[in-house]
Enzyme design. Structure first.
Site, PDB file in Angstrom:
ATOM      1  N   ASP A  33       0.821  -1.230   0.000  1.00 20.83           N
ATOM      2  CA  ASP A  33       0.000   0.000   0.000  1.00 20.83           C
ATOM      3  C   ASP A  33       0.849   1.272   0.000  1.00 20.83           C
ATOM      4  O   ASP A  33       0.616   2.186  -0.788  1.00 20.83           O
ATOM      5  CB  ASP A  33      -1.058  -0.008   1.123  1.00 20.83           C
ATOM      6  CG  ASP A  33      -0.514  -0.115   2.533  1.00 20.83           C
ATOM      7  OD1 ASP A  33       0.699  -0.334   2.718  1.00 20.83           O
ATOM      8  OD2 ASP A  33      -1.325   0.033   3.484  1.00 20.83           O
ATOM      9  N   GLY A 118      -3.457  -6.041  18.779  1.00 23.18           N
ATOM     10  CA  GLY A 118      -2.088  -6.368  18.364  1.00 23.18           C
ATOM     11  C   GLY A 118      -1.977  -7.687  17.626  1.00 23.18           C
ATOM     12  O   GLY A 118      -0.959  -8.367  17.714  1.00 23.18           O
ATOM     13  N   SER A 122      -5.872  -5.087  12.720  1.00 25.72           N
ATOM     14  CA  SER A 122      -6.008  -3.642  12.680  1.00 25.72           C
ATOM     15  C   SER A 122      -7.047  -3.051  13.625  1.00 25.72           C
ATOM     16  O   SER A 122      -7.923  -2.278  13.228  1.00 25.72           O
ATOM     17  CB  SER A 122      -6.262  -3.172  11.255  1.00 25.72           C
ATOM     18  OG  SER A 122      -5.674  -1.912  11.130  1.00 25.72           O
ATOM     19  N   GLU A 156      -2.190   8.306  12.674  1.00 19.60           N
ATOM     20  CA  GLU A 156      -1.231   7.249  13.012  1.00 19.60           C
ATOM     21  C   GLU A 156       0.204   7.696  12.716  1.00 19.60           C
ATOM     22  O   GLU A 156       1.118   7.432  13.479  1.00 19.60           O
ATOM     23  CB  GLU A 156      -1.584   5.973  12.243  1.00 19.60           C
ATOM     24  CG  GLU A 156      -0.874   4.772  12.782  1.00 19.60           C
ATOM     25  CD  GLU A 156      -1.693   3.487  12.706  1.00 19.60           C
ATOM     26  OE1 GLU A 156      -2.935   3.541  12.640  1.00 19.60           O
ATOM     27  OE2 GLU A 156      -1.073   2.424  12.719  1.00 19.60           O
ATOM     28  N   ASP A 168      -5.446  -0.210   5.791  1.00 24.27           N
ATOM     29  CA  ASP A 168      -6.261  -0.596   6.946  1.00 24.27           C
ATOM     30  C   ASP A 168      -7.454   0.338   7.118  1.00 24.27           C
ATOM     31  O   ASP A 168      -8.590  -0.106   7.275  1.00 24.27           O
ATOM     32  CB  ASP A 168      -5.416  -0.573   8.229  1.00 24.27           C
ATOM     33  CG  ASP A 168      -4.265  -1.561   8.167  1.00 24.27           C
ATOM     34  OD1 ASP A 168      -4.257  -2.396   7.246  1.00 24.27           O
ATOM     35  OD2 ASP A 168      -3.370  -1.478   9.027  1.00 24.27           O
TER      36      ASP A 168
END
Ligand code: GLA
Length: 382
Positions: A33, A118, A122, A156, A168
Site C-alpha cells: 500500500d 495487536g 487492525s 497514526e 487498513d
C-alpha cells in the site's frame, strides 16, 4: 475492581450515537500500500463499538475503554500527544479533524471491543475510523469518507509514529458485506468483488506474539523502498514510487543496489502482480490457484521482505500438511499477529486442534483462532 471515576462516568453517560467499526483481513497484497500498489482486504465481523455523547463540559472530553478498564480526559482546545498508545489513536484523530474543520466540540466516548488487540487485524484503524465516523456524525461535520480514511492514517503517522499505508483505514471504512475490496493505492480507487468461498472459510490463527520490532522495522521497510525509488529516479524523474517500475527495469539496477534493497523491491513488484492474478482467480472461482498465491505471498514476506517471524512461519508450514487448506500466509505488518487461512469448512475443527497442539509444543504458547466473514465497514449501529 472499577474505579469510582469509571463508575461515575458510566452512571452519567447517555449515548446519543453508537458506531460500529470492524477489524480487517487482507487476502493478498502486503506491504504494497505505501508503495502505491494493490491490496485485497475487507472488514470482518469482529469490531469496536463506540458510543458518543456531547460533553456537559465546554472543553473537557472523557474517553473510557472497557477493554483497558481505563479512562482519560483531555481538553478539546489543547490536543497533545499522550503517553499511552491507544489514547493517541483517539486524540490523533481529533487533532487531524481539527485541521480541516472547526465544528468539533467537547464529547465523551465509551469504547468496547471484541477485536483481538495487536494481532494484525487492525484494531488501531478500527478505533481511528470509529472515532472519525462518530465525531463526523455527532457534530455534522460533512467530512467525506475518503477524508476520514486519510485523516485517520495521518493520525497514526503524526501521533503514533507508524508511517502506515492506507489499506487498513480504507478497508475498515469502505468494506461491504460478502465482498473484498481491490484497492489501487496509487489512485485510491477501489472495486468490490463479490465472494462466496463456500465450502471454504476464512480462518485466522493468532500466534499471540507481537514482536516489538513491528513498528521500527515497518518504518525501515518503507525507507528501503523509498531508497530504491530515489536511486532510480536519478535516471528517470518520472519514477515516483515502486509502482512506476517494472521487474525488468529493476533488474537493470541490481548491481547498483544492495541485495537487501533489491530483494525488498522485487518482493513488492511481484506481490502487486500476485494481487491482480489473485483477483482473476477469484472471479473465475479458482480458489486452488488463489490459495497458491497466498502461499507465494508468504514466501516473499518471509524470505525477501523479511517481516515474518518463526511463529508465523511455523503455522504457515504446518498448514501445508493439510490438503483442505488451500492457502495460508501472515497478515498485516508482520512480526506476529495472525495467519489467514483458506480452509474447507469440514476440516476447521481438526485443523485447529492439531495446530494448537503442535504450536504449544513448539513455542509453549496457546494458539487462538476464529473463523470470520467479509463484513460491512464502519457504520452507525442501528
Ligand atoms: C500495516 C499497515 C498497513 C500495511 C500493512 C502491510 O497493517 O497499517 O498500511 O502497510 O501493515 O501490508
Amino acid at each position: 475492581m472499577m474505579s469510582t471515576q469509571i463508575t461515575s462516568f458510566l452512571n452519567s453517560f447517555k449515548s446519543q450515537l453508537k458506531v460500529i467499526s470492524p477489524g480487517r483481513i487482507n487476502f493478498i497484497g502486503e506491504h504494497t500500500d505505501y508503495n502505491n500498489g494493490f491490496v485485497l482486504p475487507t472488514a470482518i465481523d469482529k469490531k469496536i463499538t463506540l458510543s458518543f455523547q456531547k460533553a456537559s463540559s465546554a472543553t473537557q472530553c472523557t474517553v473510557l475503554s472497557t477493554t483497558y478498564q481505563a479512562l482519560f480526559t483531555f481538553d478539546i482546545d489543547k490536543v497533545e500527544i499522550r503517553e499511552a498508545t491507544w489514547e493517541n489513536f483517539i486524540v490523533g484523530v481529533v487533532a487531524e479533524i481539527q485541521k480541516i474543520t472547526n465544528g468539533i466540540g467537547a464529547f465523551d466516548c465509551l469504547i468496547d471491543s471484541d477485536l483481538p488487540l495487536g494481532s494484525g487485524v487492525s484494531s488501531s484503524a478500527a478505533l481511528e475510523c470509529g472515532i472519525a465516523y462518530g465525531l463526523n456524525a455527532l457534530f455534522e461535520l460533512n467530512v467525506s469518507t475518503l477524508q476520514m480514511v486519510q485523516l485517520s492514517q495521518r493520525a497514526e503517522h503524526n501521533f503514533v509514529g507508524t508511517k502506515c499505508g492506507i489499506m487498513d483505514q480504507y478497508a475498515v471504512m469502505k468494506s461491504k458485506e460478502s465482498t473484498v475490496l481491490l484497492l489501487d493505492c496509487l489512485t485510491n480507487q477501489h472495486t468490490y468483488i463479490d465472494v462466496d468461498f463456500d465450502p471454504y472459510v476464512v480462518l485466522l490463527l493468532n500466534t499471540n506474539v507481537s514482536h516489538n520490532l513491528a513498528s521500527s522495522e515497518y518504518n525501515t521497510r518503507r525507507e528501503e523502498c523509498e531508497e530504491v525509488v530515489s536511486m532510480m529516479q536519478k535516471d528517470n524523474a518520472n519514477i515516483t514510487s515502486l509502482r512506476d517500475i517494472t521487474l525488468l527495469q529493476l533488474k537493470d539496477y541490481e548491481s547498483q543496489l544492495s541485495d537487501v534493497h533489491f530483494q525488498r523491491a522485487t518482493y513488492v513488484l511481484q506481490e502487486n502482480q500476485r494481487v491482480l492474478e489473485a483477483v482473476d482467480y477469484l472471479k473465475e472461482g479458482n480458489l486452488k490457484q488463489f490459495g497458491n498465491l497466498m502461499y507465494a505471498s508468504h514466501f516473499g514476506l518471509q524470505h525477501q521482505y523479511e517481516v515474518s517471524c518463526p511463529e508465523l512461519d511455523f503455522l504457515v508450514d504446518f498448514s501445508k500438511g493439510y490438503d483442505q487448506v488451500l492457502g495460508a500466509r501472515m497478515m498485516g505488518g508482520g512480526f506476529g499477529g495472525c495467519t489467514i487461512n483458506l480452509i474447507h469448512k469440514n476440516a476447521v475443527e481438526k485443523f485447529i486442534t492439531d495446530a494448537s497442539i503442535a504450536y504449544k509444543k513448539e513455542f509453549d504458547i496457546d494458539l487462538t483462532s476464529f473463523v470470520t466473514v467479509p463484513s460491512q465497514g464502519t457504520s452507525i449501529y442501528s
